[in-house]
Write a protein that holds these residues in place. Structure first.
Motif, short mmCIF file in Angstrom:
data_model
loop_
_atom_site.label_atom_id
_atom_site.label_comp_id
_atom_site.label_asym_id
_atom_site.label_seq_id
_atom_site.Cartn_x
_atom_site.Cartn_y
_atom_site.Cartn_z
N THR A 66 0.85 -1.20 0.00
CA THR A 66 0.00 0.00 0.00
C THR A 66 0.88 1.24 0.00
O THR A 66 2.08 1.17 0.29
CB THR A 66 -0.92 0.05 1.24
N ARG A 67 0.28 2.35 -0.31
CA ARG A 67 1.02 3.62 -0.20
C ARG A 67 1.14 3.99 1.27
O ARG A 67 0.30 3.62 2.09
CB ARG A 67 0.30 4.73 -0.97
N PHE A 68 2.19 4.71 1.60
CA PHE A 68 2.42 5.15 2.98
C PHE A 68 1.71 6.48 3.20
O PHE A 68 1.81 7.40 2.39
CB PHE A 68 3.93 5.31 3.23
N ILE A 69 0.97 6.56 4.30
CA ILE A 69 0.25 7.79 4.64
C ILE A 69 1.06 8.60 5.63
O ILE A 69 1.36 8.15 6.75
CB ILE A 69 -1.13 7.46 5.25
N GLN A 70 1.46 9.80 5.23
CA GLN A 70 2.15 10.71 6.12
C GLN A 70 1.13 11.34 7.06
O GLN A 70 0.13 11.89 6.63
CB GLN A 70 2.85 11.82 5.32
N GLY A 71 1.38 11.25 8.37
CA GLY A 71 0.44 11.84 9.31
C GLY A 71 0.70 11.38 10.72
O GLY A 71 1.75 10.81 11.03
N GLN A 72 -0.29 11.62 11.57
CA GLN A 72 -0.20 11.28 12.98
C GLN A 72 -1.46 10.53 13.41
O GLN A 72 -2.51 10.69 12.79
CB GLN A 72 -0.06 12.56 13.83
N PRO A 73 -1.37 9.73 14.48
CA PRO A 73 -2.58 9.07 14.97
C PRO A 73 -3.66 10.09 15.32
O PRO A 73 -3.36 11.19 15.80
CB PRO A 73 -2.10 8.34 16.23
N TRP A 74 -4.91 9.73 15.04
CA TRP A 74 -6.04 10.61 15.33
C TRP A 74 -6.14 10.86 16.83
O TRP A 74 -5.93 9.97 17.64
CB TRP A 74 -7.32 9.96 14.82
N HIS A 75 -6.47 12.12 17.19
CA HIS A 75 -6.64 12.48 18.60
C HIS A 75 -8.05 13.00 18.81
O HIS A 75 -8.54 13.83 18.04
CB HIS A 75 -5.63 13.55 19.02
N LYS A 76 -8.68 12.52 19.85
CA LYS A 76 -10.06 12.91 20.14
C LYS A 76 -10.20 14.36 20.57
O LYS A 76 -11.30 14.92 20.54
CB LYS A 76 -10.65 12.00 21.21
N GLU A 77 -9.07 15.00 20.95
CA GLU A 77 -9.14 16.37 21.44
C GLU A 77 -9.16 17.42 20.33
O GLU A 77 -9.35 18.60 20.59
CB GLU A 77 -7.95 16.66 22.37
N GLY A 78 -8.96 17.03 19.10
CA GLY A 78 -8.90 18.00 18.01
C GLY A 78 -10.23 18.68 17.75
O GLY A 78 -11.29 18.20 18.18
N PRO A 79 -10.20 19.82 17.04
CA PRO A 79 -11.44 20.54 16.71
C PRO A 79 -12.40 19.65 15.90
O PRO A 79 -12.00 19.06 14.90
CB PRO A 79 -10.95 21.73 15.86
N SER A 80 -13.62 19.54 16.38
CA SER A 80 -14.66 18.73 15.71
C SER A 80 -14.20 17.29 15.48
O SER A 80 -14.65 16.63 14.54
CB SER A 80 -15.06 19.37 14.37
N ALA A 81 -13.30 16.79 16.34
CA ALA A 81 -12.71 15.48 16.12
C ALA A 81 -13.75 14.36 16.11
O ALA A 81 -13.75 13.50 15.23
CB ALA A 81 -11.65 15.20 17.19
N LEU A 82 -14.65 14.38 17.08
CA LEU A 82 -15.64 13.30 17.17
C LEU A 82 -16.68 13.40 16.06
O LEU A 82 -17.17 12.38 15.57
CB LEU A 82 -16.30 13.32 18.54
N GLU A 83 -17.00 14.61 15.66
CA GLU A 83 -17.93 14.79 14.54
C GLU A 83 -17.32 14.25 13.25
O GLU A 83 -17.99 13.55 12.47
CB GLU A 83 -18.27 16.27 14.38
N ARG A 84 -16.05 14.53 13.01
CA ARG A 84 -15.37 14.05 11.81
C ARG A 84 -15.22 12.52 11.86
O ARG A 84 -15.34 11.85 10.84
CB ARG A 84 -14.01 14.71 11.67
N LEU A 85 -14.96 12.00 13.06
CA LEU A 85 -14.82 10.57 13.21
C LEU A 85 -16.14 9.86 12.88
O LEU A 85 -16.15 8.85 12.18
CB LEU A 85 -14.39 10.23 14.63
N ALA A 86 -17.24 10.39 13.39
CA ALA A 86 -18.55 9.80 13.12
C ALA A 86 -18.87 9.81 11.63
O ALA A 86 -19.39 8.83 11.08
CB ALA A 86 -19.63 10.54 13.91
N LYS A 87 -18.53 10.90 10.97
CA LYS A 87 -18.76 11.01 9.53
C LYS A 87 -17.93 9.98 8.77
O LYS A 87 -18.43 9.32 7.83
CB LYS A 87 -18.43 12.42 9.05
N ARG A 88 -16.67 9.82 9.16
CA ARG A 88 -15.81 8.85 8.50
C ARG A 88 -16.30 7.43 8.76
O ARG A 88 -16.27 6.58 7.86
CB ARG A 88 -14.37 9.03 9.00
N LEU A 89 -16.79 7.17 9.97
CA LEU A 89 -17.31 5.84 10.28
C LEU A 89 -18.55 5.53 9.45
O LEU A 89 -18.72 4.41 8.95
CB LEU A 89 -17.64 5.76 11.77
N ASN A 90 -19.41 6.50 9.27
CA ASN A 90 -20.57 6.32 8.40
C ASN A 90 -20.15 5.99 6.97
O ASN A 90 -20.78 5.18 6.29
CB ASN A 90 -21.46 7.56 8.42
N SER A 91 -19.07 6.62 6.50
CA SER A 91 -18.56 6.35 5.15
C SER A 91 -18.06 4.92 5.03
O SER A 91 -18.29 4.23 4.03
CB SER A 91 -17.44 7.33 4.79
#
Length: 264
Positions: A66-91
């Protein structure tokens, strides 16, 4: 690459491109991993932009690129983090269905068949199995139409890319199943507080959770933690995890304590 406890992975460069090569574990069968389904799901998730893009899958399923993804582990404290997580989970849960379906009882039986019966933790593990039999039965009554689930959304497997995308990696446990299993995994792996759990559920369900939702989530949290301790017991039995087995007994005790906190 460090971090993987099942497979061996390597970061390689091809020109200016970084790739990840994963050499599949010889324990794949014992861990009940369906590599055919994984390849199918990765193709779908790649098209939807939900994963590290698939480059190549060995026809014999010995390795994956697979391709390597540059980034960091997701953190629940980020702005709108849980809202974005829920949207991604729905996807993720909206991806096309596959044939493989998570059969909890079958997976539990598969794990048990590879666990050392002479281990110090074995009696406590058997006690835990007896205690959770009611949760397994309860889930048969409350689970709804299966959706495609990732089934392993740990801290290491949820990446915030440098471009701002939320990417899920390591889809080897993906299958059809109850979508609340993924919710339970997120809550346990990311240690979401009761308030954060409520926020995640509201954003995911697009409504406040009711009593049935809370009961369903409670049972799946127990089963998720139980499968995790069985996974560790299997790995310890195969000598893939060194050291004292007392940690597994501690995990059993933590699950038994969660079992008494059943929501009203």
């Amino acid at each position: 690459m460090a971090g993987g406890q099942t497979n061996r992975t390597y970061l390689v460069s091809s020109g200016e491109e970084l790739l990840v090569i994963r050499h599949n574990s010889p324990l794949s069968q014992a861990l009940d991993l369906d590599r055919v389904t994984e390849a199918q799901v990765l193709n779908q998730a790649t098209r939807a932009g939900l994963c590290a893009p698939l480059v190549y899958c060995d026809p014999q399923y010995h390795y994956l690129v697979t391709r390597f993804i540059q980034g960091q582990p997701w953190h629940k404290e980020g702005p709108s983090a849980l809202e974005r997580l829920a949207k991604r989970l729905n996807s993720i849960h909206s991806l096309p269905p596959v044939k493989n379906q998570l059969d909890i009882e079958q997976k539990i039986d598969r794990y048990w068949s590879s666990i050392n019966t002479q281990a110090n933790f074995y009696p406590r593990l058997k006690q835990l199995h007896r205690e959770l039999s009611s949760s397994i039965s309860a889930l048969k009554a409350v689970s709804d139409t299966p959706g495609l689930c990732h089934n392993d959304l740990t801290k290491e497997n949820l990446i915030e890319s440098t471009s701002g995308e939320l990417i899920a990696i390591d889809w080897e446990y993906a299958s059809m199943g109850d979508r609340f299993y993924d919710l339970a995994a997120l809550i346990e792996e990311h240690q979401l507080s009761p308030a954060e759990q409520q926020q995640l559920l509201v954003n995911y369900l697009h409504r406040p959770p009711n009593g049935d939702d809370r009961q369903r989530l409670y049972h799946w949290r127990l089963i998720y933690k139980y499968l995790c301790v069985l996974w560790h017991a299997l790995q310890w039995s195969a000598k893939k995890i060194p050291g004292d087995s007392s940690t597994i007994e501690s995990q059993c005790q933590a699950i038994l304590e969660l079992a008494v906190s059943r929501p009203a």
